[in-house]
Design an enzyme around this catalytic site. Structure first.
Site, short mmCIF file in Angstrom:
data_model
loop_
_atom_site.label_atom_id
_atom_site.label_comp_id
_atom_site.label_asym_id
_atom_site.label_seq_id
_atom_site.Cartn_x
_atom_site.Cartn_y
_atom_site.Cartn_z
N LYS A 40 0.84 -1.20 0.00
CA LYS A 40 0.00 0.00 0.00
C LYS A 40 0.88 1.26 0.00
O LYS A 40 0.60 2.23 -0.71
CB LYS A 40 -0.96 -0.04 1.20
N GLN B 91 -5.07 -1.73 9.33
CA GLN B 91 -4.83 -3.05 8.75
C GLN B 91 -5.33 -4.15 9.70
O GLN B 91 -5.07 -4.12 10.89
CB GLN B 91 -3.33 -3.22 8.47
N ASP C 38 -11.36 1.91 3.27
CA ASP C 38 -11.55 0.47 3.11
C ASP C 38 -13.03 0.14 2.91
O ASP C 38 -13.38 -0.94 2.45
CB ASP C 38 -11.09 -0.26 4.38
N1 GUN Z 1 -6.51 -7.39 5.98
C1 GUN Z 1 -6.67 -8.19 4.89
N2 GUN Z 1 -7.22 -7.48 3.88
C2 GUN Z 1 -7.39 -6.22 4.34
C3 GUN Z 1 -7.92 -5.03 3.76
O1 GUN Z 1 -8.34 -4.99 2.61
N3 GUN Z 1 -7.92 -3.93 4.57
C4 GUN Z 1 -7.47 -3.97 5.85
N4 GUN Z 1 -7.54 -2.84 6.56
N5 GUN Z 1 -7.00 -5.06 6.41
C5 GUN Z 1 -6.95 -6.17 5.66
#
Ligand code: GUN
Length: 295
Positions: free
Chosen positions: A58, A102, A125
């Protein structure tokens, strides 16, 4: 006789690169106009290997398109109360357009309480109840990122969803549940949702025009479980030990590619299918909330 390959691979890396280029062009324009640039913040608690890899991806994507970013890392001993204080700070920081926490979080922290603390207008998200619920509104502000990436892949490969039978295997809050709702709402498809209590899974998967799988069980879907011409979207990414790989593991999808691909018309590989799109969706959501705010 040598069998010729008749399916098309859905190239998520290529689509993601095209979209990143579009975003980078917009950022260049903002920079030329001496405007504020989009700013994404990422909270990472602990040092789980997979989470760290996702977060690195990211951060790299933010750099590629020219977004500002902040990475806030905390030890896995942080209390829920302190984490929530940091979330409040980001909610009130005018320079930050969007942020994510996350997942997973350590067991002593409630995912629900943390997620619901995020200002829905900064929840890029799309995890908060408000954004989840807005899937069915006429003008949703933020759509859940991974499902949004899947719909974008289908759109860019001209896969018609209207009136098609989509079978979603997996009903998780992050992927299966919102994606099935979005396929019905935005995609106007007929949707069947299967989950771990579904009896005779293959009776359902065999009926799919479009089969989407997000359960995290490598190789769950085999060739005998799909019909000829199916479109297959594999959202599973499980780390499986593999000594031949530099990192010691390989990423495996939920679909047994060898037996399913020959029966499909289009199929996503793992890696290189849906994965790259999840990060791009996060960038798109961040740009969207940035553009919505007056600067
Ligand atoms: N953990 C696994 N996939 C994701 C995601 O798309 N966003 C977040 N914040 N955590 C994750």
């Amino acid at each position: 006789m040598v069998e010729t390959k008749k399916y098309t691979l859905i190239d998520g890396r290529k689509v993601a690169a095209d979209i990143k280029k579009e975003i980078a062009d917009r950022v260049d324009e903002l920079r030329r106009e001496k405007k504020k640039l989009p700013h994404l913040a990422i909270i990472l608690v602990g040092d789980d290997g997979a989470s760290t890899t996702y977060v690195d991806g990211k951060v790299k994507a933010c750099k590629e398109v020219g977004f500002h970013y902040s990475l806030l890392r905390f030890a896995d001993t942080i209390s829920e109360e302190r984490l929530i204080k940091h979330i409040d700070q980001i909610n009130n920081d005018d320079d930050i357009d969007g942020f994510i926490v996350q997942l997973p979080l350590p067991a002593h922290i409630s995912v629900d309480r943390v997620t619901e603390r995020i200002n829905p207008e900064k929840d890029v998200d799309g995890f908060t109840n408000q954004n989840f619920g807005s899937i069915t509104s006429t003008h949703p502000l933020i759509l859940p990122a991974t499902p949004f990436g899947v719909l974008e892949l289908l759109r860019r490969y001209n896969v018609e969803t209207l009136g098609k039978h989509c079978v979603m295997v997996g009903a998780s809050r992050l992927v299966g549940a919102p994606l099935s709702m979005m396929l019905a709402e935005q995609g106007r498809a007929t949707v069947t949702i299967c989950h771990k209590y579904t009896k005779d899974l293959s009776e359902h998967t065999k009926q799919a025009d479009i089969l989407l799988v997000a359960v995290g069980k490598p190789g769950l879907i085999t060739g005998d479980m799909v019909k000829e011409g199916v479109v297959v979207i594999d959202i599973g990414t499980t780390r499986v030990e593999d000594a031949s790989k530099a990192k010691g593991f390989a990423l495996k999808g939920d679909v047994d590619f060898e037996t399913v691909a020959p029966k499909s018309s289009l199929i996503t590989p793992v890696p290189g299918g849906v994965g790259p799109m999840t990060i791009v969706s996060l960038l798109l959501n961040t740009l969207r909330v940035f553009e919505q705010r007056a600067h």
